[in-house]
Design a protein around this motif. Structure first.
Motif, PDB file in Angstrom:
ATOM      1  N   SER A  11      42.291  36.022 -13.834  1.00  9.82           N
ATOM      2  CA  SER A  11      43.689  35.284 -14.386  1.00  9.82           C
ATOM      3  C   SER A  11      43.610  33.749 -13.900  1.00  9.82           C
ATOM      4  O   SER A  11      44.597  33.466 -13.923  1.00  9.82           O
ATOM      5  CB  SER A  11      44.823  36.178 -13.819  1.00  9.82           C
ATOM      6  N   ASP A  12      42.596  33.140 -13.710  1.00 11.43           N
ATOM      7  CA  ASP A  12      42.545  31.875 -13.156  1.00 11.43           C
ATOM      8  C   ASP A  12      42.718  30.787 -14.317  1.00 11.43           C
ATOM      9  O   ASP A  12      41.655  30.564 -14.980  1.00 11.43           O
ATOM     10  CB  ASP A  12      41.219  31.679 -12.256  1.00 11.43           C
ATOM     11  N   GLU A  13      43.854  30.440 -14.684  1.00 12.19           N
ATOM     12  CA  GLU A  13      44.234  29.515 -15.543  1.00 12.19           C
ATOM     13  C   GLU A  13      43.697  28.195 -15.591  1.00 12.19           C
ATOM     14  O   GLU A  13      43.197  27.607 -16.458  1.00 12.19           O
ATOM     15  CB  GLU A  13      45.878  29.441 -15.644  1.00 12.19           C
ATOM     16  N   ASP A  14      43.449  27.665 -14.375  1.00  7.50           N
ATOM     17  CA  ASP A  14      42.665  26.365 -14.601  1.00  7.50           C
ATOM     18  C   ASP A  14      41.182  26.504 -14.790  1.00  7.50           C
ATOM     19  O   ASP A  14      40.736  25.801 -15.674  1.00  7.50           O
ATOM     20  CB  ASP A  14      42.750  25.750 -12.843  1.00  7.50           C
ATOM     21  N   ALA A  15      40.621  27.407 -14.264  1.00 10.54           N
ATOM     22  CA  ALA A  15      39.256  27.753 -14.869  1.00 10.54           C
ATOM     23  C   ALA A  15      39.054  28.159 -16.095  1.00 10.54           C
ATOM     24  O   ALA A  15      38.134  27.659 -16.880  1.00 10.54           O
ATOM     25  CB  ALA A  15      38.756  29.006 -13.806  1.00 10.54           C
ATOM     26  N   LEU A  16      39.984  28.798 -17.004  1.00 11.96           N
ATOM     27  CA  LEU A  16      40.319  29.208 -18.271  1.00 11.96           C
ATOM     28  C   LEU A  16      40.282  27.949 -18.955  1.00 11.96           C
ATOM     29  O   LEU A  16      39.390  27.521 -19.956  1.00 11.96           O
ATOM     30  CB  LEU A  16      41.335  30.189 -18.619  1.00 11.96           C
ATOM     31  N   ALA A  17      41.012  27.000 -18.586  1.00  9.93           N
ATOM     32  CA  ALA A  17      41.539  25.747 -19.255  1.00  9.93           C
ATOM     33  C   ALA A  17      40.073  24.983 -19.374  1.00  9.93           C
ATOM     34  O   ALA A  17      39.916  24.256 -20.484  1.00  9.93           O
ATOM     35  CB  ALA A  17      42.672  24.920 -18.646  1.00  9.93           C
ATOM     36  N   ILE A  18      39.461  24.763 -18.231  1.00 10.95           N
ATOM     37  CA  ILE A  18      38.139  23.926 -18.127  1.00 10.95           C
ATOM     38  C   ILE A  18      37.078  24.555 -19.085  1.00 10.95           C
ATOM     39  O   ILE A  18      36.487  24.042 -19.785  1.00 10.95           O
ATOM     40  CB  ILE A  18      37.550  23.906 -16.603  1.00 10.95           C
ATOM     41  N   ALA A  19      36.936  25.914 -18.810  1.00 11.87           N
ATOM     42  CA  ALA A  19      35.951  26.500 -19.644  1.00 11.87           C
ATOM     43  C   ALA A  19      36.039  26.359 -21.334  1.00 11.87           C
ATOM     44  O   ALA A  19      35.132  26.287 -21.919  1.00 11.87           O
ATOM     45  CB  ALA A  19      35.643  27.969 -19.220  1.00 11.87           C
ATOM     46  N   MET A  20      37.267  26.599 -21.893  1.00 14.13           N
ATOM     47  CA  MET A  20      37.495  26.771 -22.954  1.00 14.13           C
ATOM     48  C   MET A  20      37.433  25.251 -23.424  1.00 14.13           C
ATOM     49  O   MET A  20      37.230  24.917 -24.625  1.00 14.13           O
ATOM     50  CB  MET A  20      39.142  27.253 -23.254  1.00 14.13           C
ATOM     51  N   THR A  21      37.838  24.346 -22.745  1.00 11.07           N
ATOM     52  CA  THR A  21      37.808  22.652 -23.106  1.00 11.07           C
ATOM     53  C   THR A  21      36.348  22.613 -23.394  1.00 11.07           C
ATOM     54  O   THR A  21      36.249  22.032 -24.375  1.00 11.07           O
ATOM     55  CB  THR A  21      38.438  21.842 -22.122  1.00 11.07           C
ATOM     56  N   TRP A  46      46.343  34.925 -26.693  1.00 13.83           N
ATOM     57  CA  TRP A  46      47.342  34.684 -26.008  1.00 13.83           C
ATOM     58  C   TRP A  46      47.015  33.770 -24.850  1.00 13.83           C
ATOM     59  O   TRP A  46      47.852  33.122 -24.185  1.00 13.83           O
ATOM     60  CB  TRP A  46      48.303  35.810 -25.401  1.00 13.83           C
ATOM     61  N   ARG A  47      45.844  34.098 -24.334  1.00 15.66           N
ATOM     62  CA  ARG A  47      45.364  33.158 -22.926  1.00 15.66           C
ATOM     63  C   ARG A  47      45.094  31.657 -23.505  1.00 15.66           C
ATOM     64  O   ARG A  47      45.542  30.795 -22.602  1.00 15.66           O
ATOM     65  CB  ARG A  47      44.041  33.898 -22.552  1.00 15.66           C
ATOM     66  N   VAL A  48      44.570  31.719 -24.508  1.00 15.79           N
ATOM     67  CA  VAL A  48      44.306  30.212 -25.015  1.00 15.79           C
ATOM     68  C   VAL A  48      45.535  29.427 -25.422  1.00 15.79           C
ATOM     69  O   VAL A  48      45.797  28.248 -25.152  1.00 15.79           O
ATOM     70  CB  VAL A  48      43.183  30.185 -26.313  1.00 15.79           C
TER      71      VAL A  48
END
Length: 181
Positions: A11-21, A46-48
């Motif tokens: 659930s690490d939103e910051d890590a998700l944002a970096i990985a998806m970027t 929904w996460r993205v």
């Protein structure tokens, strides 16, 4: 097929944002430099959609999809997931609703009664289409397309089951293949 499995990020939103970027930048480059026809699928969208910068990138990709030879697919559990994206009137919410509006084919599976009014309004369903949603059997979807609607029962080949079976961890190891045919 390329799959980017982000489940290890939890659930690490910051890590998700970096990985998806990073993934989005790579994807845009791959799409722009190839003429092959492809699908781009955003499962658990929904996460993205909670990251405004990522939704902007998705919007640009969707607007250029014909130039890229791409068909896009966004998977949400329910349309009320959009409520977690941002307040009505916010940029994030407007971008996400714009993506939904750009979808010419909408596939809706069984929905609980508390989701029917919002789903009907967001997708422009008729009353008979809305009334079908809570009684659709597993593996059957309402396909809403411009000027026509169909009820489609999806059949899975046993080889496909591990790819789409997201409930495996909830069972004792039995197969779901029979539940989809």
């Amino acid at each position: 097929m390329v799959v980017l499995d982000l489940s290890g990020l939890g659930s690490d939103e910051d890590a998700l944002a970096i990985a998806m970027t990073c993934a989005s930048a790579w994807l845009e480059s791959a799409l722009a430099t190839s003429t092959a026809k492809r699908w781009v699928i955003y499962d658990e969208a929904w996460r993205v959609l909670r990251q405004v910068a990522l939704v902007r990138r998705m919007q640009a990709q969707w607007k250029l999809s014909r130039a890229y030879g791409v068909a896009n697919l966004m998977v949400l559990h329910r349309l009320s997931d959009l409520d977690a994206i941002g307040q009505r009137g916010s940029e994030a919410r407007a971008l996400a609703e714009g993506l939904l509006a750009d979808c010419s084919t909408r596939i809706v599976y069984r929905q609980d009664a508390d989701q029917l009014i919002g789903t009907m309004g967001a997708l422009g369903l008729t009353h008979p289409e809305r009334d079908l949603l809570p009684v659709l059997p597993r593996g059957t979807g309402l396909w809403k397309m411009p000027r026509r609607t169909h009820v489609v029962h999806h059949l899975l080949h046993p080889v496909e089951v591990p790819v789409v079976d997201t409930d495996a961890a909830m069972r004792d190891g039995s197969s779901m293949a029979e539940g989809w045919s």
